[in-house]
Every structure is written in C-alpha cells, then in structure tokens.
Design an enzyme around this catalytic site. Structure first.
Site, PDB file in Angstrom:
ATOM      1  N   GLU A  22       0.883  -1.176   0.000  1.00  0.00           N
ATOM      2  CA  GLU A  22       0.000   0.000   0.000  1.00  0.00           C
ATOM      3  C   GLU A  22       0.913   1.216   0.000  1.00  0.00           C
ATOM      4  O   GLU A  22       1.419   1.607   1.046  1.00  0.00           O
ATOM      5  CB  GLU A  22      -0.905  -0.019   1.236  1.00  0.00           C
ATOM      6  CG  GLU A  22      -1.835  -1.222   1.319  1.00  0.00           C
ATOM      7  CD  GLU A  22      -2.972  -1.149   0.312  1.00  0.00           C
ATOM      8  OE1 GLU A  22      -3.353  -0.028  -0.072  1.00  0.00           O
ATOM      9  OE2 GLU A  22      -3.468  -2.208  -0.112  1.00  0.00           O
ATOM     10  N   CYS A  24      -2.031   9.636   2.417  1.00  0.00           N
ATOM     11  CA  CYS A  24      -1.549   9.021   1.163  1.00  0.00           C
ATOM     12  C   CYS A  24      -2.420   9.412  -0.012  1.00  0.00           C
ATOM     13  O   CYS A  24      -1.944   9.508  -1.140  1.00  0.00           O
ATOM     14  CB  CYS A  24      -1.519   7.503   1.309  1.00  0.00           C
ATOM     15  SG  CYS A  24      -3.089   6.797   1.796  1.00  0.00           S
TER      16      CYS A  24
HETATM   17  P1  NAD Z   1       8.102   4.683   5.071  1.00  0.00           P
HETATM   18  O1  NAD Z   1       8.109   3.897   3.809  1.00  0.00           O
HETATM   19  O2  NAD Z   1       9.289   5.505   5.396  1.00  0.00           O
HETATM   20  O3  NAD Z   1       7.887   3.706   6.345  1.00  0.00           O
HETATM   21  C1  NAD Z   1       6.857   2.750   6.399  1.00  0.00           C
HETATM   22  C2  NAD Z   1       7.294   1.570   7.269  1.00  0.00           C
HETATM   23  O4  NAD Z   1       8.470   1.015   6.698  1.00  0.00           O
HETATM   24  C3  NAD Z   1       7.633   1.951   8.707  1.00  0.00           C
HETATM   25  O5  NAD Z   1       7.103   0.956   9.553  1.00  0.00           O
HETATM   26  C4  NAD Z   1       9.159   1.895   8.755  1.00  0.00           C
HETATM   27  O6  NAD Z   1       9.620   1.430   9.991  1.00  0.00           O
HETATM   28  C5  NAD Z   1       9.480   0.872   7.675  1.00  0.00           C
HETATM   29  N1  NAD Z   1      10.777   1.084   7.037  1.00  0.00           N
HETATM   30  C6  NAD Z   1      11.435   2.254   6.828  1.00  0.00           C
HETATM   31  N2  NAD Z   1      12.591   2.049   6.185  1.00  0.00           N
HETATM   32  C7  NAD Z   1      12.687   0.706   5.984  1.00  0.00           C
HETATM   33  C8  NAD Z   1      13.656  -0.146   5.374  1.00  0.00           C
HETATM   34  N3  NAD Z   1      14.774   0.340   4.855  1.00  0.00           N
HETATM   35  N4  NAD Z   1      13.425  -1.476   5.349  1.00  0.00           N
HETATM   36  C9  NAD Z   1      12.299  -1.992   5.858  1.00  0.00           C
HETATM   37  N5  NAD Z   1      11.339  -1.227   6.456  1.00  0.00           N
HETATM   38  C10 NAD Z   1      11.526   0.099   6.513  1.00  0.00           C
HETATM   39  O7  NAD Z   1       6.771   5.553   5.014  1.00  0.00           O
HETATM   40  P2  NAD Z   1       6.294   6.676   6.014  1.00  0.00           P
HETATM   41  O8  NAD Z   1       7.156   7.874   5.864  1.00  0.00           O
HETATM   42  O9  NAD Z   1       6.106   6.111   7.354  1.00  0.00           O
HETATM   43  O10 NAD Z   1       4.831   6.977   5.417  1.00  0.00           O
HETATM   44  C11 NAD Z   1       4.611   7.842   4.356  1.00  0.00           C
HETATM   45  C12 NAD Z   1       4.398   7.096   3.071  1.00  0.00           C
HETATM   46  O11 NAD Z   1       3.398   6.088   3.214  1.00  0.00           O
HETATM   47  C13 NAD Z   1       3.870   8.006   1.960  1.00  0.00           C
HETATM   48  O12 NAD Z   1       4.510   7.701   0.761  1.00  0.00           O
HETATM   49  C14 NAD Z   1       2.394   7.672   1.893  1.00  0.00           C
HETATM   50  O13 NAD Z   1       1.793   7.951   0.654  1.00  0.00           O
HETATM   51  C15 NAD Z   1       2.419   6.215   2.184  1.00  0.00           C
HETATM   52  N6  NAD Z   1       1.129   5.756   2.689  1.00  0.00           N
HETATM   53  C16 NAD Z   1       0.383   4.917   1.930  1.00  0.00           C
HETATM   54  C17 NAD Z   1      -0.870   4.532   2.368  1.00  0.00           C
HETATM   55  C18 NAD Z   1      -1.739   3.613   1.566  1.00  0.00           C
HETATM   56  O14 NAD Z   1      -2.704   3.128   2.126  1.00  0.00           O
HETATM   57  N7  NAD Z   1      -1.462   3.372   0.300  1.00  0.00           N
HETATM   58  C19 NAD Z   1      -1.345   4.988   3.603  1.00  0.00           C
HETATM   59  C20 NAD Z   1      -0.544   5.834   4.341  1.00  0.00           C
HETATM   60  C21 NAD Z   1       0.697   6.221   3.889  1.00  0.00           C
END
Ligand code: NAD
Length: 454
Positions: free
Chosen positions: A204, A238
């Site tokens: 997602e 998002c």
């Molecule tokens: P992110 O990708 O930085 O982090 C998401 C998760 O991934 C966190 O739990 C984090 O601990 C983990 N993570 C971070 N780096 C990692 C790595 N190198 N390896 C494995 N796991 C890792 O995202 P964010 O900044 O927390 O959220 C914002 C993003 O999420 C935006 O792009 C937004 O559009 C998206 N988002 C999507 C939805 C959806 O339903 N499609 C909903 C909310 C947010």
C-alpha cells in the site's frame, strides 16, 4: 522476533468463533482507549486535530470491524460445485484458509488506522499476526502495543517496536504474507527482502494523487471538497490531493475559492486546534526545502499569519504553475502544499496524468457523465473518486489499493479477507467414476470416446 515467529508458525489458525470474539474485544478496547490513542497521536505530531483522529483512527477502524463481524460467516463459507461434466460425478470446493503468520508494517501518518485495518483483515481470515508500527510515532506505537496486549495473547498478535534496522530485519522474516503500508521507495526494499523467502506482499504505497476539475463543475463546490481533503491532517494523507489540474479560464476563480474556504476552515492556522502539525522537524524541513527554487510569485501562502517558529505547523500554501520538472511536481508532497497547474482541456489533462506514474487516487470533479466515463476508462489509478475527496477510503466494503508505483494488491472488507487467505481448492473424486476412459492403454473405443468428448 525470529523465535517468536517460529513458535507462532507451529500453531493452528484461529477458529472462527475465536476470530469473532477477538474482533469484538478489539472494538471494545479501541472504544475504551480512544482518549489515550487520540492523545498519543497528538503528542507524536506535536499537535493532531482531535476530530481528525476521532474520524481517521477510531471511527473508520470501528466501522471496518463491524463490517467484518457482519460478514465473516459468509466470507469463511466453503464454496462447492459440481466438476466439469466429463468428470461427473466428482465435486470441487474452495476452502478459504489462513495463510499462517501475517506481518503488518505501518507508516506514521495514520499510525493506528494503518495497523488496525490490516489487522482486522488478517484476524478475520484466521491468521496470527506480527506488527511493526512506525518508529516516527513512538508514543502511539507504545499505546498500540499496550492496547493490543489487552486483546490478544503474544502468540496471536505480537508487536515489535524499533527503528529502521528492526523494520529491515522484520521484512526479512519468513512470514506467510506481508502487508506493507508506506512509501514507494521503501516498498521496493520490503518486496526485495520478502522475495528471499518468497513471502507474498500487499504493498500500500503513495505517490501523487491528482485532482482534475471539469469546466462544467461549480468551482466553489470543488474548492470546499478539495480544502477538506487536502488540509485534513495537514496534507499528510496518502490519498491527499497532491496537485490540481484546471483549465486556464477557471484558474483565478478556483484560487479565490480555495483561499476563501481555507480562511473559513482554518482562520488562524498556527494556533487553530483544527489544523494539524507536520509530524516532525525533519519533515517540516523537507517541506520547506520543497519550495526552494520557486519564484516568490509562484508561492501563495493562504494565511495572513506568519509561521509560528515554536510549533510544527506549516500554513496551507498554493503553488502556481510550478515547472513540471521541479521536485514539487516530481515527489509526493505529503504536506500542506498544493500546486495548481493550468491545462488546455480535458484531453491534455488526461495526457498529463498518463505521462506520470499511476496515482493511488484520481479525483475528478464533473457532472458530465461522458467526461466521467472518459476519465474512468482512459486513466489508470488505484481508485477514482468523483466529486469528493478522501471518503472512498472509509467505504469498508470497497477494495482499497494502488496500481503500479502506488501499490500492489488491495484490502478492506472482503478484499482484505481474500488478501490474507489462501483459497485452497479441493477436488473430490467420486467412488464410482469414468476415469478409466482417460487412462492408458488407449483402446480404439477409448480413442473414439475421447474424440467425441473433445
Ligand atoms: P516509510 O516507507 O518511510 O515507512 C513505512 C514503514 O516502513 C515503517 O514501519 C518503517 O519502519 C518501515 N521502514 C522504513 N525504512 C525501511 C527499510 N529500509 N526497510 C524496511 N522497512 C523500513 O513511510 P512513512 O514515511 O512512514 O509513510 C509515508 C508514506 O506512506 C507516503 O509515501 C504515503 O503515501 C504512504 N502511505 C500509503 C498509504 C496507503 O494506504 N497506500 C497509507 C498511508 C501512507
């Protein structure tokens, strides 16, 4: 983490009665902890509008649980039918079966919702679950861990707290499915890690969700809905409108209408409790940086107030016709900045969208059914919302998910149940059957029958 997974993998799926009990208990616990949850989220954000948390973190989750409880019996039913007539009188059936142990990885922007909604789907399907909430909202993650421990044993739902290193290790576990919500960039890493174990993933992700305004649509009506969707959670959604495409003749009217609406909704953004803060200083810095390289005349703050340096709030801001190769048009904004781009007509607006990665949501304001059909059929996006922003997420029976760069797979309601289940097909041969016909040696009679059957 690894030992816990091994332990959970040896345990049977949750029986239907237990799933129902757990989901009911989860709803009760969310209700009784709602003040704590709202407070924790607000602490993590330095300020999050209480009503936004009420709607997005509590109400939507409770609706999702209610929907699952209302339909779980029907979802879990075995589907049987007679096999192909050539195999008469055998039977076929499909049994939805829990995948095993599902991993949920969540982002910070709706740190409760994006744990609970996938959890509901996973539990409804009978899985055991491991959760890695976001490290960027630590108070909420602690609160969630504590709250979930009131409902689930550690062998049913296990919460892992920690930083990116822990998240990386989490995504390398041999889980039976991972539902990851987060950025496209990290989604790729998670998918790469998961592929080592052939762990299936639902991704997602994010991206730039455009808003398209048709010339026939009342501008003020569109502005009201866009302002609500864009500045909810200060644009950290998002599916927040990321940029607007509008025809040149409607441009000025739209800017004026948005200004008017913002003044009405957030008259004093810096001190207004209805306006949420940017989650932390590094995101605040990222957003300010996004404005660099733009002319002063292109950046239009919609507040008379100066930014209060003591808090993390950034004013609602319009960006007028930025160059399409500027970072503000290349990166997901995920904050209270909103570019408006003028286009010549609907066809050029559609072409603009199609030249870019598939959005998570496309918003189209129009009363013209032919135009709506054109946009629906000629563009590709996770979802399409007509004349409204955000609320399609709250339709619990409606699949939610992206396509291409905005995601892979979908969930919510039955779709979530299916994503977390293995649809096991079973073939029942009958004691009396004609299977000998297709078995060697192929006599003249069998050959003739096979020819007749073909
Ligand atoms: P992110 O990708 O930085 O982090 C998401 C998760 O991934 C966190 O739990 C984090 O601990 C983990 N993570 C971070 N780096 C990692 C790595 N190198 N390896 C494995 N796991 C890792 O995202 P964010 O900044 O927390 O959220 C914002 C993003 O999420 C935006 O792009 C937004 O559009 C998206 N988002 C999507 C939805 C959806 O339903 N499609 C909903 C909310 C947010």
């Amino acid at each position: 983490m690894k030992q816990q997974l091994e332990k959970m993998k040896k345990m049977p799926p949750l029986p239907l009665a237990q799933r129902v009990t757990l989901l009911k208990k989860l709803a009760q616990t969310i209700k009784s902890n709602q003040t704590k949850i709202i407070h924790a989220v607000s602490q993590d954000f330095s300020h999050r509008c209480q009503q936004e948390s009420q709607m997005a973190e509590i109400m939507v989750c409770l609706d999702e649980i209610k929907h699952a409880l209302n339909h779980i019996k029907q979802w879990t039913q075995t589907r049987t039918w007679h096999a192909n007539w050539k195999f008469f009188p055998s039977k076929c059936a499909v049994y939805p079966q829990a995948k095993g142990v599902v991993g949920i990885m969540a982002p910070w922007n709706y740190p409760v919702n994006l744990v609970i909604e996938p959890l509901v789907a996973a539990i409804a399907a009978g899985n055991r679950v491991m959760i890695k909430p976001s490290e960027i909202t630590p108070k909420t993650s602690e609160t969630l861990k504590h709250m979930l421990s009131e409902v689930f044993s550690e062998n049913e739902v296990y919460v892992v707290l920690g930083d990116v290193k822990v998240a990386d290790a989490f995504s390398r576990l041999p889980l039976d499915h991972i539902l990851f919500t987060g950025s496209t960039q990290v989604g790729k890493i998670v998918m790469r890690n998961a592929s080592e174990n052939l762990t299936p993933v639902t991704l997602e992700l994010g991206g730039k969700s455009p808003v398209l305004i048709d010339d026939d649509y009342p501008v003020m009506k569109a502005a009201k809905s866009i302002v609500q969707g864009k500045w909810f959670n200060a644009g950290q959604t998002c599916i927040a409108p990321d940029y607007i495409l509008v025809s040149k003749p409607k441009f000025k009217e739209l800017v004026d209408a948005i200004k008017q609406q913002v003044k009405l909704c957030y008259p004093d953004f810096a001190t207004n409790n209805d306006y949420s803060a940017v989650v932390n200083l590094s995101h605040l810095q990222r957003l300010k940086q996004l404005l660099s390289g733009l002319e002063d005349s292109q950046v239009m703050s919609l507040s008379d107030q100066a930014q209060n340096q003591a808090n993390q709030k950034l004013p609602p801001t319009l960006i007028v016709n930025p160059p399409t190769n500027h970072p503000v048009m290349e990166q997901e904004i995920f904050g209270p900045l909103l570019p408006i781009i003028t286009t010549d007509n609907l066809d050029s607006a559609i072409a603009f969208i199609n030249q870019r990665p598939n959005p998570l949501t496309l918003y189209f304001y129009s009363n013209n059914q032919k135009h709506i059909q054109k946009v629906r059929t000629q563009t590709r996006s996770g979802s399409l919302a007509i004349n409204e922003t955000l609320v399609h997420f709250a339709q619990e029976g409606l699949p939610f998910g992206g396509i291409g760069a905005s995601g892979m797979g979908s969930y919510h309601g039955y779709q979530g149940f299916v994503a977390m289940s293995h649809m096991k097909s079973v073939y029942y041969q009958s004691r009396l059957n004609f299977n000998g016909i297709v078995r060697a040696p192929y006599t003249q009679l069998k050959k003739r029958i096979l020819r007749l059957m073909s």
